[in-house]
Design an enzyme around this catalytic site. Sequence first.
Site, PDB file in Angstrom:
ATOM      1  CD  GLN A 139     -13.011 -38.458   5.246  1.00 11.10           C
ATOM      2  OE1 GLN A 139     -13.043 -39.662   5.384  1.00 11.10           O
ATOM      3  NE2 GLN A 139     -12.949 -37.878   4.060  1.00 11.10           N
ATOM      4  CG  HIS A 210     -17.146 -41.427  -0.927  1.00 12.32           C
ATOM      5  ND1 HIS A 210     -16.012 -41.630  -0.182  1.00 12.32           N
ATOM      6  CD2 HIS A 210     -16.709 -41.042  -2.150  1.00 12.32           C
ATOM      7  CE1 HIS A 210     -14.938 -41.376  -0.899  1.00 12.32           C
ATOM      8  NE2 HIS A 210     -15.335 -41.014  -2.111  1.00 12.32           N
ATOM      9  CE1 TYR A 212     -20.514 -43.820   4.270  1.00 15.97           C
ATOM     10  CE2 TYR A 212     -18.875 -42.717   2.911  1.00 15.97           C
ATOM     11  CZ  TYR A 212     -19.389 -43.875   3.471  1.00 15.97           C
ATOM     12  OH  TYR A 212     -18.790 -45.081   3.224  1.00 15.97           O
ATOM     13  NE  ARG A 258     -10.978 -37.590  -0.631  1.00 16.79           N
ATOM     14  CZ  ARG A 258     -10.826 -38.855  -1.023  1.00 16.79           C
ATOM     15  NH1 ARG A 258     -11.311 -39.841  -0.309  1.00 16.79           N
ATOM     16  NH2 ARG A 258     -10.132 -39.135  -2.120  1.00 16.79           N
TER      17      ARG A 258
HETATM   18  C1  LIG Z   1     -10.943 -49.685   1.948  1.00 17.26           C
HETATM   19  C2  LIG Z   1     -11.189 -48.235   1.585  1.00 17.26           C
HETATM   20  C3  LIG Z   1     -11.461 -47.318   2.590  1.00 17.26           C
HETATM   21  C4  LIG Z   1     -11.688 -45.970   2.266  1.00 17.26           C
HETATM   22  N1  LIG Z   1     -11.954 -45.085   3.269  1.00 17.26           N
HETATM   23  C5  LIG Z   1     -12.164 -43.776   2.958  1.00 17.26           C
HETATM   24  C6  LIG Z   1     -12.397 -42.819   3.996  1.00 17.26           C
HETATM   25  O1  LIG Z   1     -12.334 -43.091   5.192  1.00 17.26           O
HETATM   26  N2  LIG Z   1     -12.667 -41.548   3.601  1.00 17.26           N
HETATM   27  C7  LIG Z   1     -12.690 -41.165   2.281  1.00 17.26           C
HETATM   28  O2  LIG Z   1     -12.927 -40.003   1.979  1.00 17.26           O
HETATM   29  N3  LIG Z   1     -12.399 -42.042   1.299  1.00 17.26           N
HETATM   30  C8  LIG Z   1     -12.145 -43.331   1.613  1.00 17.26           C
HETATM   31  N4  LIG Z   1     -11.814 -44.205   0.613  1.00 17.26           N
HETATM   32  C9  LIG Z   1     -11.576 -43.700  -0.756  1.00 17.26           C
HETATM   33  C10 LIG Z   1     -10.091 -43.370  -0.953  1.00 17.26           C
HETATM   34  O3  LIG Z   1      -9.680 -42.299  -0.146  1.00 17.26           O
HETATM   35  C11 LIG Z   1      -9.761 -42.990  -2.416  1.00 17.26           C
HETATM   36  O4  LIG Z   1     -10.530 -41.875  -2.791  1.00 17.26           O
HETATM   37  C12 LIG Z   1     -10.046 -44.105  -3.423  1.00 17.26           C
HETATM   38  O5  LIG Z   1      -9.524 -45.324  -2.961  1.00 17.26           O
HETATM   39  C13 LIG Z   1      -9.468 -43.758  -4.791  1.00 17.26           C
HETATM   40  O6  LIG Z   1      -8.113 -43.382  -4.719  1.00 17.26           O
HETATM   41  P1  LIG Z   1      -6.949 -44.448  -5.045  1.00 17.26           P
HETATM   42  O7  LIG Z   1      -7.084 -44.800  -6.507  1.00 17.26           O
HETATM   43  O8  LIG Z   1      -5.666 -43.789  -4.723  1.00 17.26           O
HETATM   44  O9  LIG Z   1      -7.215 -45.636  -4.186  1.00 17.26           O
HETATM   45  C14 LIG Z   1     -11.612 -45.557   0.912  1.00 17.26           C
HETATM   46  C15 LIG Z   1     -11.313 -46.486  -0.077  1.00 17.26           C
HETATM   47  C16 LIG Z   1     -11.102 -47.802   0.234  1.00 17.26           C
HETATM   48  C17 LIG Z   1     -10.759 -48.772  -0.864  1.00 17.26           C
END
Ligand SMILES: Cc1cc2nc3c(=O)[nH]c(=O)nc-3n(C[C@H](O)[C@H](O)[C@H](O)COP(=O)(O)O)c2cc1C
Length: 446
Positions: A139, A210, A212, A258
């Site tokens: 990413q 998100h 960004y 994404r």
């Molecule tokens: C600590 C943390 C770091 C994350 N870093 C990224 C990231 O680098 N890029 C991104 O697109 N989403 C990031 N996310 C979002 C996750 O990819 C994911 O969409 C989110 O946690 C929901 O999915 P889950 O229920 O499986 O956790 C992050 C989430 C958390 C909690």
Amino acid sequence: MAPHARFRLRSAAHLRDEAGRLGLDIPFRDDVSVLLDRAVIGGGAVPNRLAVLPMEGADAERTGAPSASTLRRYRRYGAGGAGLIWCEAAAVRADGRSNPSQLMLTEGTIGGFSRLVDETRKAAGKARGSGHSPLLILQLTHSGRFAKPEGTPRPLIVQNNPHLAPLHGLPPDHPLVSDDELAAIRDDFVEAADLAASAGFDGVDIKACHGYLMSETLAAHSREDSRYGGPFENRTRLLLETVRHIREEAPGLLVTSRLSTTDLVPFPYGFGMDPDEPDRIDLAETKALVGLLARAGAGLVALSMGIPAWKPHFGRPFDTPVPGGAVPDEHPLEGVARHLALAAEIQRSAPGTAVIGAGYSWLRALGPGVAAAMVGTGRSAAFGLGRGALAYPDFAADLIGGGRMSSRKVCTTCSLCSHLLRRQRPVGCVVRDPEFKNAAGEGSLA
Ligand SMILES: Cc1cc2nc3c(=O)[nH]c(=O)nc-3n(C[C@H](O)[C@H](O)[C@H](O)COP(=O)(O)O)c2cc1C
């Protein structure tokens, strides 16, 4: 909306009852085999439909190169058996880093990224056999309004947004990034994609979620006199130009994005919201964008939603908020159902595109059954875990070996990984990973 509650679902039957009580559509299938076969997803061959979603680790070297802890994380993912490893956000230039320990891909750090690819693949082959080679997507990002390259906010904003401005105390007329600067950032994405190809990644993701930078251009309704703001055609230009230029520069590289299906920030400050009812989700533009992305050569999209720095529960349904954070006014299963419904709607509108959803971690060991029903009925292409993979990096191996995940290894949605990231500390699972057991107890985290 039902009141917030913690996870108490002991079985699929219990999940069905709870979904019924809340009036939600949560499909479920006991047989998860549809997730376990080889497949081609969005043009990329995968050994199974189990994916690690991107999770920033905030543990890179100051140069942006992966550190020993970053490499450990990816070796664990590699050995864990997932068919698709969607590597975390790596900045395309220094002012786009979300923190001083975010990965950054440049000429100077490419060696570290090659090593990450190499060690991930070796760990995968060693644990799962030489025939097992996960698809590796990196990413690429610019953190825009959330940039903190030296640890303190240095926001680069595309439009003034009264909902998000208070997060950093920005005045209503904070200067906007210029069109020329946006075009330069586009070129940095293209250069980074080239480097990612040289480092051995199978694909890149142009991060447009998100809040960004790239995602903010999609929402920049109020940006005037700009090639990158106002009408839909202008707001989607930066992302589509980036995808097209990468396709030209690196034709062998898979290009993906994404996307936030919706920012859940009221119109006209959020993407995917209804102009006539500003608080309502409206996917018309998201669907149109997914179609345009496919035409530009990005036939795989991973979906998320919301702005985690503002309202984290939309993207990451949880039991417990970050310390000091608000308990949301909805049941986490409602959040999960929203993820499923929006992913299904996008997938239905774009049958030729592979759609990967998110938000499954709250379901713990019931997640794969729900994902199997989603994939089995054509409502998405894979089962991806973010927090769940950080807690349980070998979830795929357990699914492949025994058809189920262990409830003793799952993510508890405690939000401490989010808390670590907010505190710009190396991210890991404080509940499941012995190396992080003490991280949450450190005074500096309070
Ligand atoms: C600590 C943390 C770091 C994350 N870093 C990224 C990231 O680098 N890029 C991104 O697109 N989403 C990031 N996310 C979002 C996750 O990819 C994911 O969409 C989110 O946690 C929901 O999915 P889950 O229920 O499986 O956790 C992050 C989430 C958390 C909690």
